[in-house]
Write an enzyme that holds these catalytic residues in place. Structure first.
Site, PDB file in Angstrom:
ATOM      1  N   HIS A 194       0.832  -1.196   0.000  1.00  0.00           N
ATOM      2  CA  HIS A 194       0.000   0.000   0.000  1.00  0.00           C
ATOM      3  C   HIS A 194       0.872   1.255   0.000  1.00  0.00           C
ATOM      4  CE1 HIS A 194      -2.849  -2.957   1.733  1.00  0.00           C
ATOM      5  NE2 HIS A 194      -3.780  -2.216   1.162  1.00  0.00           N
ATOM      6  N   ASP A 263      -4.102  -6.726  -7.606  1.00  0.00           N
ATOM      7  CA  ASP A 263      -4.329  -5.988  -6.372  1.00  0.00           C
ATOM      8  C   ASP A 263      -4.591  -4.538  -6.791  1.00  0.00           C
ATOM      9  OD1 ASP A 263      -4.609  -5.453  -3.686  1.00  0.00           O
ATOM     10  OD2 ASP A 263      -2.676  -6.278  -3.097  1.00  0.00           O
TER      11      ASP A 263
END
Length: 535
Positions: A194, A263
């Site tokens: 992230h 993702d």
């Protein structure tokens, strides 16, 4: 020879629908914003739900939202990260009622894990979700992993493989697709994709031996999809796996022919390197079928305006960034039409199959569901005190009516999001709870003046919550707290990591910070349930 870009018969509308058919965005709002409705009617693959899309006080709202989405596109793929334990979207505010992977792995009962998969699938099916973004198939071999941790079934390849297969079977038994993640394995990284681009510093042979078997097990169990990891494996090259054709070939080499989903493309591992648009193009060229755009409410997202109704339509800018990059790549010859067609065909095949499963084929049977709080209590272990090899499960003093709770956790897991302190909430169901910071606790204890020769007045019992025993900040906070309240009880919501020197206090390892684990700990502390084990 360069592949043809677009056949002469492909008009702009058909091309846009083809491109839309591989894009899977998030959005902000609890109803369908106008931009999303328009994109869905123009062939958008579907949507990913996040907690901000769901209203906890309206039990029927998720299903109504899904129905509205399918009114615009009957073949929409609706997905959510529903792992049980720490990571939940449908139960984000109240906390998950279903144990997470580490709890299930600690018990190592595949029957329970399959039942948890059924519970997750049933929950999602009732909400109109047809693809669960789970289970986590990562083998968490790095105890300092900042993003996987208790989301994994454990650190053993065989353990993770059998429970990944069981979870997939449970989810699939409800007629909902399962998406195992994060291929080819995010479990040995020390970075969070992230926030950065992590590297998996292992040879490809070791990756195949340690990290690939759970994905094989997921495929064998009937997983509908796999989600790629934004991680670099040097033996495959310097591109992250999501953008790396060698990683895509590695997955297809396992014999898996289902969906390969990226993702989220708004994560820093992609957005801060090649950018979302280029990331989308490169993902498709690497073998991806469905482009998960990401959560537009994240601070690193590009956000996106409103839909003009005041209901909120943020997310459109992210979607357009990806869509326009794909259209431009087709126009300049970077992205062959055949690649788009292959990807869109896999998405359509899943969507068509999901649409053909009647709800009545998979009726829920709550009576057969385990007592998940009791299950989570059985998984709890105790370590400490002062180096003792095994200690009894601690309990609060008999007759106590109030307790102090100090939370030493320093940050939330980006995948889980920021939640309330479910441990304080669970104890508050039984006792009067005072939540304090460490500084407030220290100041409170120092304010109590004890006359010379007298014992300290009976203080409230103190429970301290941690989730990373090896974190220096949390360890320092624990040491400071012990000086003030030496008889405190610690709750470790993270991995049961062995410590070089055990603190002089019992530590309950509960393998997660969800509501179900918090309620399990509250049962144990109040002696309602004595089934926890010792280490």
């Amino acid at each position: 020879m360069t592949e043809s870009t677009a056949p002469a018969t492909t008009d702009a509308q058909s091309l846009r629908r083809l491109v839309n058919g591989v894009i899977w965005p998030g959005f902000i709002g609890t109803s369908v914003p106008s931009w999303l409705a328009e994109a869905l009617s123009d062939g958008l693959a579907g949507v990913v739900y996040f907690s901000h899309n769901l209203l906890p006080d309206m039990p029927g709202q998720p299903a109504e939202l899904s129905a509205a989405i399918r009114a615009a596109n009957p073949l929409a793929v609706t997905g959510a990260d529903e792992e049980g334990g720490n990571v939940t979207r449908l139960q984000f505010r109240a906390g998950s009622d279903i144990p997470g992977a580490a709890v299930l792995g600690a018990l190592d009962d595949v029957t329970l894990t399959e039942a948890a998969g059924r519970a997750i699938g049933t929950l999602c099916r009732a909400a109109g979700i047809n693809l669960v973004i789970g289970p986590v198939a990562d083998v968490n071999t790095n105890p300092l992993n900042p993003v996987i941790g208790v989301r994994s079934f454990g650190s053993g390849t065989d353990l993770v493989s059998r429970h990944t297969g069981a979870m997939v079977r449970g989810i699939a038994s409800t007629g909902v697709g399962a998406c195992a993640k994060h291929f080819p394995g995010h479990g040995d990284t020390s970075g969070d994709s992230h926030l950065s681009l992590p590297r998996l510093d292992m040879t490809l042979d070791d990756v195949k031996r340690v990290h690939l078997p759970p994905f094989r097990a997921a495929a064998a169990a009937g997983a509908a999809a796999m989600m790629s990891a934004h991680i670099v494996i040097p033996d495959l090259g310097e591109a992250p796996a999501t953008l790396n054709p060698a990683a895509g070939a590695l997955l297809r080499g396992l014999g898996f022919d289902g969906l390969l989903i990226t993702d989220a493309l708004d994560m820093a591992a992609v957005q801060a390197t090649v950018g979302m648009g280029q990331g989308a193009v490169q993902s498709l060229l690497a073998g991806a079928d469905l482009l998960c755009v990401g959560n537009p409410s994240n601070p690193y997202s590009s956000g996106g305006g409103t839909d003009g109704t005041g209901q909120g339509g943020a997310g459109e800018d992210d979607y357009l960034q990806v869509r326009d990059a794909l259209l431009a790549a087709v126009a300049d010859g970077t992205l062959p039409i055949s690649v788009l067609e292959r990807a869109a065909a896999r998405v359509a095949a899943f969507a068509s199959g999901a649409a053909r499963v009647p709800a009545a084929d998979h009726p829920a049977d709550p009576a057969q569901e385990p007592d998940w709080v009791a299950v989570a209590a059985r998984a709890c272990t105790v370590s400490g005190s002062g180096g003792t090899a095994a200690v009894a499960m601690p309990r609060l003093p008999s007759g106590v009516s109030a307790v102090d709770v100090v939370d030493l956790r320093t940050a939330h897991n980006m995948a889980a999001g920021a939640t309330e302190n479910f441990f304080a909430a669970a104890l508050a169901e039984r006792l009067t709870v005072r939540t304090l910071s460490l500084q407030e606790l220290v100041a409170d204890k120092e304010a109590v003046q004890v006359p010379p020769g007298l014992d300290s007045p009976s203080p409230r019992p103190c429970v301290v919550v941690l989730d990373a025993l090896l974190d220096r900040g949390q360890a320092a906070g624990l040491a400071e707290l012990i000086d003030v309240v030496p008889d405190a009880i610690a709750i470790n919501a993270g991995l049961a990591t062995p410590l070089p020197v055990a603190p002089p206090m019992p530590i309950i390892n509960c393998f997660g910070s969800s509501r179900v684990s918090a309620r399990a700990v509250a049962r144990l502390l109040t002696a309602e349930d004595r089934t926890g084990r010792t280490l």
